[in-house]
Design an enzyme around this catalytic site. Sequence first.
Site, PDB file in Angstrom:
ATOM      1  N   ASP A   1      35.972  39.269  41.500  1.00 15.16           N
ATOM      2  CA  ASP A   1      35.914  38.068  40.660  1.00 15.16           C
ATOM      3  C   ASP A   1      34.567  37.388  40.820  1.00 15.16           C
ATOM      4  O   ASP A   1      34.007  36.879  39.855  1.00 15.16           O
ATOM      5  CB  ASP A   1      37.055  37.108  40.994  1.00 15.16           C
TER       6      ASP A   1
ATOM      7  N   CYS B   1      45.231  45.309  43.286  1.00  9.69           N
ATOM      8  CA  CYS B   1      45.252  44.548  42.039  1.00  9.69           C
ATOM      9  C   CYS B   1      45.015  45.481  40.847  1.00  9.69           C
ATOM     10  O   CYS B   1      45.393  46.672  40.890  1.00  9.69           O
ATOM     11  CB  CYS B   1      44.237  43.408  42.092  1.00  9.69           C
TER      12      CYS B   1
ATOM     13  N   ALA C   1      38.735  39.583  35.695  1.00  8.18           N
ATOM     14  CA  ALA C   1      37.500  38.826  35.465  1.00  8.18           C
ATOM     15  C   ALA C   1      36.702  39.304  34.242  1.00  8.18           C
ATOM     16  O   ALA C   1      36.176  38.490  33.480  1.00  8.18           O
ATOM     17  CB  ALA C   1      36.635  38.890  36.719  1.00  8.18           C
TER      18      ALA C   1
ATOM     19  N   ASN D   1      37.919  38.211  45.634  1.00  5.14           N
ATOM     20  CA  ASN D   1      38.767  39.068  44.797  1.00  5.14           C
ATOM     21  C   ASN D   1      40.226  38.754  45.095  1.00  5.14           C
ATOM     22  O   ASN D   1      40.530  37.888  45.930  1.00  5.14           O
ATOM     23  CB  ASN D   1      38.439  40.548  45.063  1.00  5.14           C
TER      24      ASN D   1
HETATM   25  C1  RUB Z   1      42.229  40.138  39.006  1.00  4.37           C
HETATM   26  C2  RUB Z   1      41.365  40.662  40.123  1.00  4.37           C
HETATM   27  C3  RUB Z   1      40.463  41.826  39.793  1.00  4.37           C
HETATM   28  C4  RUB Z   1      39.097  41.297  39.364  1.00  4.37           C
HETATM   29  C5  RUB Z   1      38.231  42.377  38.763  1.00  4.37           C
HETATM   30  O1  RUB Z   1      42.896  38.957  39.345  1.00  4.37           O
HETATM   31  O2  RUB Z   1      41.338  40.152  41.202  1.00  4.37           O
HETATM   32  O3  RUB Z   1      40.286  42.639  40.910  1.00  4.37           O
HETATM   33  O4  RUB Z   1      39.259  40.259  38.397  1.00  4.37           O
HETATM   34  O5  RUB Z   1      38.804  42.877  37.589  1.00  4.37           O
HETATM   35  P1  RUB Z   1      43.866  38.302  38.257  1.00  4.37           P
HETATM   36  P2  RUB Z   1      37.930  43.596  36.472  1.00  4.37           P
HETATM   37  O6  RUB Z   1      44.910  39.307  37.911  1.00  4.37           O
HETATM   38  O7  RUB Z   1      44.420  37.089  38.952  1.00  4.37           O
HETATM   39  O8  RUB Z   1      43.017  37.916  37.064  1.00  4.37           O
HETATM   40  O9  RUB Z   1      37.197  44.700  37.159  1.00  4.37           O
HETATM   41  O10 RUB Z   1      38.941  44.109  35.464  1.00  4.37           O
HETATM   42  O11 RUB Z   1      37.014  42.563  35.903  1.00  4.37           O
END
Ligand code: RUB
Length: 312
Positions: free
Chosen positions: A189, A120, A15, A199
Amino acid sequence: METARKISSMEVRGAGRIARAAAAALRNLAVSLNVKTLEDFDSEMRKAANILLATRPTAVSLSNAIRMVLRYSADNVEEAKLAVISNANSFIENSEKAVQRIGEIGARRIRNGDTILTHCNSMAALSIIREASKSGKEIKVIATESRPRWQGRLTIGMLEEMGVETELIVDSAVRSMMNDVDLVVVGADVITANGSLVNKIGTAQIALCAHEARTGFMVAAETYKFSPQTIMGELVQIEERDPEEVLPDISKYKHIRVRNPAFDVTPHSYIDIICTEVGAIPPEMSYLIIKEKLGWEMDEAALGSSLPCSYD
Ligand code: RUB
């Protein structure tokens, strides 16, 4: 647009990263646009914003970033360009600082000897782990594979670079490991007005396991992951991706349907704390973050306008 293609295909993902990429794409477009009137500038920027918005429907970071970049008032094209460039650069800079700050704040909640489970690949969650490790705490991380897109492999690569002791597990091993876990740390997210978390798919199951095992559950989320639209009662749209990500030879099957939701919703009651760049808050305080930090967005959300106007 190349950035939109990269976000859709998940070459650029997570995100925070997609928000920064969208801000940079709008800035670069503004620089390169050769238009004479403010109306034309505005319309080209809106067109690009709508293409970017359609790439990943769940992440509110994308729409929050786009709104922040396109929030300007100008008397001519040159002024509008300068404002977009400045807005985009501040968003990118503040977003990077926020991830760092979340790391510093969140790391305080990690104790020497803790085992942390993460899911993730979240830059905000990994920032907490990095800061805890940098401050000399001996920690161990358990990382899930995060099928079907295997973001866990990105996570273990980053943990390897940090030199943090790590175990990789299949997603379904979470419950059997949970009794050895001291704290779950995941990214976000979307955080809704009532403090629930959207998320990566599987997060809600992990939270349920953590709740049952009485293991702490911490979310790492920059304030632009909070959704003003949810105050207006809007539901978060859960992206459903191509079934072939789950079953590449799906065409062989006549009677099988594959579902591939990319995200799920974790109820606020399973979340102990949300670590933001302005402090670690209980999920119940999410409304205040939206009001104080993103308050200006509420009117637009209420009016249902898709994007802010560039001039008065
Ligand atoms: C990514 C996901 C992450 C969040 C937060 O999903 O679920 O946990 O986006 O990430 P995808 P960040 O791989 O489908 O994009 O902390 O890097 O913003």
